[in-house]
Design an enzyme around this catalytic site. Structure first.
Site: not given
Length: 280
Positions: A154, A182-185, A203-206
């Site tokens: 991201t 799938r929805i991210s952060d 950034t990273g795993v949502g």
């Protein structure tokens, strides 16, 4: 005036020195261009400008560099938050646009400021954003190869302008090969948040960032009187408790810049017109 950008994570084990140097060069160039832009524009305008440049660089997982979901389609999310208005806008899982962050910016003028999927695409079409499906289709096999061999992340920007206003913008192409839809952060306040005290982009795993409420936690703690360093420290301790994977960049209202990651190495660059810093 202060500015910091990020482009996700860099893995020493799966990415080459050539890729590392390319990312450093790109981030330096974008940070310098964005700081020049900041001299004559608001923080909100600047973070959109910076993120749009990051979306245009296929080295990063946003815009034309976006990863592919399990059904072979690219779905992108982006958001903007402005301390001056305390408004948040964003698009979730939008398809076939070049710069999702520009659609998020346009939505700042609407009462309904977060749109998803087909609604977001229809809004983009109605407001003059060109369809980008052909270009994305042509690059799809190249993106798939890069995702498998290198991985990306991201992108985001946080800025403090000469009038003391803060803003944050974040954009992503997803995890890569995730379940369709799938929805991210990135288009939530967990991944992108700004108020008059602090602005944060993650950034990273949502899923980990949402579970931790990372961005809004950091900003709230600064608002309540913690230093930006202590706000990060406490929030990342809580992230570790859920074995979370994340990085964040932030600037507070005093001009303090801070970044932290749970795992090495977050790709970032910061610039204040004098001191330039970039990830090693």
């Amino acid at each position: 005036m202060k500015l910091i950008i990020h482009g996700g994570f860099f893995s020493e084990s799966s990415q080459s020195d050539e890729t590392k140097f390319a990312k450093q060069k790109s981030l330096k160039n974008i940070a310098e261009k964005s700081f020049e832009f900041l001299k004559n524009h608001s923080a909100s305008e600047t973070v959109v400008f910076a993120v749009s440049l990051l979306e245009d660089d296929p080295l990063f997982n946003a815009g034309i560099g976006s990863q592919i979901q399990r059904d072979g389609k690219i779905r992108m999310s982006a958001s903007l938050m402005d301390s001056a208005t305390q408004k948040f806008s964003g698009v979730i899982n939008i398809q076939n646009v070049k710069n999702p962050v520009l659609v998020a910016k346009a939505l700042m003028n609407e009462d309904d400021r977060v749109l998803g999927d087909t609604g977001a695409k229809q809004y983009a079409e109605q407001h003059g954003f060109e369809d980008f499906s052909t270009e994305i289709s042509q690059r799809r096999s190249e993106y798939e190869a890069k995702v498998k061999s290198e991985g990306k992340g991201t992108v985001g920007c946080v800025a403090l302008d000469k009038d003391g206003r803060l803003a944050a913008a974040t954009s992503t192409g997803g995890k890569g090969f995730e379940l369709p839809g799938r929805i991210s952060d990135s288009a939530t306040v967990a991944g992108n948040f700004a108020n008059s005290y602090c602005a944060v982009s993650c950034t990273g795993v949502g899923e980990d960032i949402v579970s931790n409420g990372t961005a809004v936690k950091i900003a709230t703690r600064v608002t309540d009187g913690l230093s930006i360093q202590h706000a990060f420290q406490k929030t990342f301790i809580e992230l570790k408790e859920i074995d979370g994977f994340a990085g964040a960049i932030a600037i507070d209202h005093l001009g303090n810049i801070h970044h932290q990651e749970s795992h090495p190495t977050m790709v970032f660059a910061s610039y204040d017109g004098n001191e330039f810093r970039i990830f090693d």
